[in-house]
Enzyme design. Structure first.
Site, PDB file in Angstrom:
ATOM      1  N   CYS B 153      38.894  66.358  54.703  1.00  0.00           N
ATOM      2  CA  CYS B 153      39.037  67.638  55.393  1.00  0.00           C
ATOM      3  C   CYS B 153      40.177  68.437  54.773  1.00  0.00           C
ATOM      4  CB  CYS B 153      39.350  67.297  56.854  1.00  0.00           C
ATOM      5  SG  CYS B 153      38.568  68.354  57.997  1.00  0.00           S
ATOM      6  N   SER B 161      39.704  76.332  45.981  1.00  0.00           N
ATOM      7  CA  SER B 161      40.336  75.875  44.743  1.00  0.00           C
ATOM      8  C   SER B 161      41.851  75.831  44.896  1.00  0.00           C
ATOM      9  CB  SER B 161      39.974  76.820  43.598  1.00  0.00           C
ATOM     10  OG  SER B 161      38.594  76.759  43.342  1.00  0.00           O
ATOM     11  N   THR B 187      31.884  68.212  54.389  1.00  0.00           N
ATOM     12  CA  THR B 187      30.689  67.367  54.357  1.00  0.00           C
ATOM     13  C   THR B 187      30.865  66.229  55.347  1.00  0.00           C
ATOM     14  OG1 THR B 187      30.463  67.883  52.012  1.00  0.00           O
ATOM     15  CG2 THR B 187      29.183  66.032  52.848  1.00  0.00           C
ATOM     16  N   ASP B 272      40.629  61.739  40.955  1.00  0.00           N
ATOM     17  CA  ASP B 272      40.426  60.989  39.712  1.00  0.00           C
ATOM     18  C   ASP B 272      39.419  59.868  39.914  1.00  0.00           C
ATOM     19  OD1 ASP B 272      43.841  61.200  38.382  1.00  0.00           O
ATOM     20  OD2 ASP B 272      42.114  62.546  38.225  1.00  0.00           O
ATOM     21  N   ARG B 300      -0.408  68.012  32.266  1.00  0.00           N
ATOM     22  CA  ARG B 300      -0.902  69.384  32.253  1.00  0.00           C
ATOM     23  C   ARG B 300      -1.369  69.783  30.860  1.00  0.00           C
ATOM     24  NH1 ARG B 300      -1.866  73.848  35.897  1.00  0.00           N
ATOM     25  NH2 ARG B 300      -1.765  75.720  34.634  1.00  0.00           N
ATOM     26  N   LYS B 301      -2.529  70.420  30.804  1.00  0.00           N
ATOM     27  CA  LYS B 301      -3.019  70.831  29.484  1.00  0.00           C
ATOM     28  C   LYS B 301      -3.044  72.345  29.385  1.00  0.00           C
ATOM     29  CE  LYS B 301      -5.916  67.434  27.337  1.00  0.00           C
ATOM     30  NZ  LYS B 301      -7.192  66.795  27.199  1.00  0.00           N
ATOM     31  N   ARG B 343      45.289  56.602  33.506  1.00  0.00           N
ATOM     32  CA  ARG B 343      45.099  57.939  34.080  1.00  0.00           C
ATOM     33  C   ARG B 343      43.894  58.572  33.388  1.00  0.00           C
ATOM     34  NH1 ARG B 343      47.014  63.023  32.971  1.00  0.00           N
ATOM     35  NH2 ARG B 343      47.322  64.364  34.785  1.00  0.00           N
ATOM     36  N   GLU B 395      34.080  69.593  44.817  1.00  0.00           N
ATOM     37  CA  GLU B 395      34.879  68.586  44.121  1.00  0.00           C
ATOM     38  C   GLU B 395      35.570  69.198  42.902  1.00  0.00           C
ATOM     39  OE1 GLU B 395      34.194  65.286  45.431  1.00  0.00           O
ATOM     40  OE2 GLU B 395      35.691  64.267  44.203  1.00  0.00           O
ATOM     41  N   GLN B 399      35.182  76.134  37.040  1.00  0.00           N
ATOM     42  CA  GLN B 399      36.318  76.856  36.459  1.00  0.00           C
ATOM     43  C   GLN B 399      37.607  76.042  36.589  1.00  0.00           C
ATOM     44  OE1 GLN B 399      33.869  78.253  38.394  1.00  0.00           O
ATOM     45  NE2 GLN B 399      32.967  79.185  36.571  1.00  0.00           N
TER      46      GLN B 399
END
Lengths: 254, 415
Positions: B153, B161, B187, B272, B300-301, B343, B395, B399
């Site tokens: 949350c 961001s 979510t 991470d 498919r043809k 890291r 997540e 950008q």
């Protein structure tokens, strides 16, 4: 109940794979092809594990015959709930010619060695469709058999088996020890859960050679050739029933 | 003479580059081509479950938006959820690599279902990395005893961001913190049993982000916690996304992670470990797009042949395949790095950015290959296009990932 169940599991080409015949027509392509446990063997393992959960049997032992790779199949059985495994090492040419007669001799020898009270197998393997191993194993041991089982119950010290036969369903009562072969509707095999897969790594798989069991795995059969089924030919459309009858007469069918 | 000098220059430059390359590859002992037996078995279970149980159910969950609890419960029973939870809390203590393998398979089935499951990992991660023993046992332990959900949350209506711009306030009053604020796009917001909450504890605007925020564990039934309505989104429609209002919510001080002011680092540190699985999810969607498109192209043809035999289509499929394989390698590298104890921020961002982008490209291309049928809801690919978009947003947006990658890259260069 101190019963011990032996379950045979066979490593076969996965049912979803498109089978291809080798160019030299001696068999089918197995290299690099996905293999898994024979679906009827999965049903057999599931039944054995269910009996253990109902506390009707004490130990489930999974057995497979073949090269190193069959250990994956045994591990799957362990992940489904079998207690330990036995890997009967057969490789190379012996493995290519391994068939129901040799396997049933191996299973019979193991049943005596392990003092098994019940053997559950799949009714047939999806690669050779032999449908012989269960029946031969019972005969070699002189044990009663309940084949094509769609229901298995232990009542007192007898086995009640409902069998799927052409006419419908047949219910029989047989003495233990016995051999049962699993048919499609016996149960729905469980997934191996991730925690069970991890637990299975700690379960033991013993290695045994056919010679240790006094079994000769040489085959009395020789495969002459393996061919694909004939290509489906195009059909012919006719306008009327009269034409149809005429064409059938021409083809000598009626 | 000058000519010979130039040749020597060029050769020695080339030798230097080769040496650098060799040094780099010598440090790589990750074997991407062969999984361990256990990894293969885990992948098998996840694949079977996804293809046999998620795939058939996904279209109706997408239409109704109903929370796929039966599927989540099944996944929980099979051990496909909560893999990261340490063994002493009843979990399996799986590494990120193994978790990613499972996530990719589930995402193949439906990314809505997979996101609902993945949100658990995101919510749990701060507790796993920063919780004390009591907190871990209490809040992670209960996840392995019954199929419960949790949520991460952090985002607010005014700050996504810019995490440092969040306004939810937590004020210390005696042995408790009183929280007021508004979160958004959470979510599992309406289904969670508890939340990881990030709130501002230092009101001084000059206080740096690394000291101003605190991470809390909040029981969802705490008075004052008000989940909003289920949001109707473009894709991943069965996943439960809501705004949550916190009105005078009282949190005991035992539920602070590490201590006051440690929140920002915890919240970021979780990424991470959770970005590689999100990248794996996007890869699973791209793989599904590739498989559906390939199957269709071989049925498919047009103009007398299967459309797969027309280069325009086969080249589309080839490019989709390239993208899927590379995305997979990227997330596996990112996962492996963090499992080795290193890291992995650089690799995790690359994996998430790339996988999110190619998931959208592959989904669009799949619709294209299906032609008119692709635009129609009777065929599976339009859902993939709608589901893929969010991978470039949540997540860490595409950008933000580029910001992170450029910062990491330039940082390395300056050394």
């Amino acid at each position: 109940m101190s019963a011990r169940v032996l379950v045979g599991v066979k490593r076969v080409i996965d049912y979803a794979v498109k089978i291809r015949v080798k160019p030299d027509r001696t068999g089918v392509v197995t290299d690099g092809v996905k293999h898994s446990m024979n679906p009827f063997c999965e049903i057999a393992v599931e039944e054995a594990v269910k009996l253990k959960e109902k506390k009707l049997v004490k130990e489930v032992v999974a057995v497979s015959c073949g090269p190193q790779q069959v250990q994956e199949t045994i591990r799957t059985a362990l992940a489904m709930g079998a207690d330990r495994g036995i890997h009967v090492e057969v490789s190379g040419k012996d493995y290519e010619t391994l068939g129901p007669l040799q396997v049933s001799k191996i299973l019979a020898a193991l049943a005596k060695k392990e003092q098994a009270d019940l053997i559950i197998l799949g009714k047939q393997a999806i690669d050779d469709d032999c449908n012989q191993t269960g029946q031969m194993t019972a005969a070699l041991l002189d044990w009663p058999q309940g084949t094509f089982a769609s229901e298995v119950n232990i009542e007192a010290d007898k086995l009640k088996v409902v069998r799927e036969i052409d006419g419908g369903l047949e219910t029989i009562k047989i003495n233990l020890p016995a051999v049962v072969t699993a048919d499609l509707r016996l149960n729905t095999p469980r997934y191996a859960t991730l925690p069970n897969i991890m637990k299975a790594k700690k379960k033991k798989i013993a290695n045994v050679k056919p010679a240790d069991l006094g079994v000769d795995v040489s085959s009395r059969l020789e495969v002459l050739k393996v061919d694909e089924p004939p290509q489906r030919q195009a059909g012919v459309k006719v306008e009327t029933v009269h034409d149809l009858v005429g064409k059938l007469k021409e083809a000598g069918r009626i | 003479l000058f000519f010979i000098y130039c040749c020597i220059e060029r050769i020695s430059w080339r030798l230097q580059k080769t040496k650098a390359l060799l040094d780099h590859t010598n440090t790589l002992s990750l074997n991407l081509t062969e999984l361990t037996d256990q990894q293969k078995e885990f992948q098998e279970v996840a694949r079977k479950f996804a293809r046999e149980e998620i795939v058939p159910a996904a279209p109706s969950y997408d239409k109704s938006g109903e929370y796929p609890f039966p599927l989540i419960k099944r996944a929980w029973e099979l051990g496909l959820m909560n893999g990261h939870i340490p063994e002493d809390c009843g979990g399996m203590g799986l590494g990120i690599f193994d978790a990613c393998l499972i996530t990719e398979e589930l995402a193949f089935g439906c990314t809505g279902v997979q996101t609902a499951i993945e949100a658990n990992s995101l919510g749990q991660m701060p507790v796993i990395i920063a919780g004390n023993d009591a907190q871990k046992k209490k809040y992670l332990g209960r996840m392995t005893e019954e199929p419960l959900m949790c949520a991460y949350c952090v985002t607010e209506p005014g700050a996504g961001s810019d995490v440092a711009g969040i306004k939810t306030r937590a004020v210390k009053k005696g042995d408790e913190y009183v929280v007021n604020g508004q979160k958004m796009w959470i979510t599992n917001g309406g289904k969670a049993n508890w939340y990881f909450l990030l709130a501002r504890t230092d009101p001084d605007p000059k206080c740096s982000a690394s000291k101003a925020f605190t991470g809390f564990i909040v029981e969802a039934d705490t008075p004052g916690v008000q989940p909003g309505r289920k949001e109707l989104n473009m894709g991943q429609r069965c996943s439960d996304t809501r705004g949550i209002t916190f009105e005078d919510v009282r949190i005991p001080k035992e539920n602070v992670l590490i201590g006051e002011g440690a929140g920002f680092k915890i919240a970021m540190g979780a990424f991470d470990k959770t970005r590689p699985p999100v990248a794996a999810g996007a890869t699973g969607l791209a793989q599904r797009a590739l498989e559906e498109a390939t199957k269709y192209a071989l049925e498919r043809k047009t103009f007398g042949k299967f459309i797969a035999e027309h280069q325009a289509v086969s080249f589309l499929l080839a490019e989709m395949a390239m993208k899927v394989e590379l995305a997979r390698m990227a997330y596996q590298r990112a996962a492996w790095e963090v499992d080795q104890g290193r890291r992995n921020t650089y690799y995790a961002s690359i994996a998430k950015a790339y996988a999110g982008d190619i998931a959208n490209q592959c989904a669009t291309d799949a619709v294209q290959i299906f032609g008119g049928n692709g635009f129609n809801s009777e065929y599976p690919v339009e859902k993939l296009m709608r589901d893929a978009k969010i991978y470039q947003i949540y997540e860490g947006t595409a950008q933000i990932q580029r910001l992170i990658i450029s910062r990491e890259h330039l940082g390395k260069f300056k050394q």
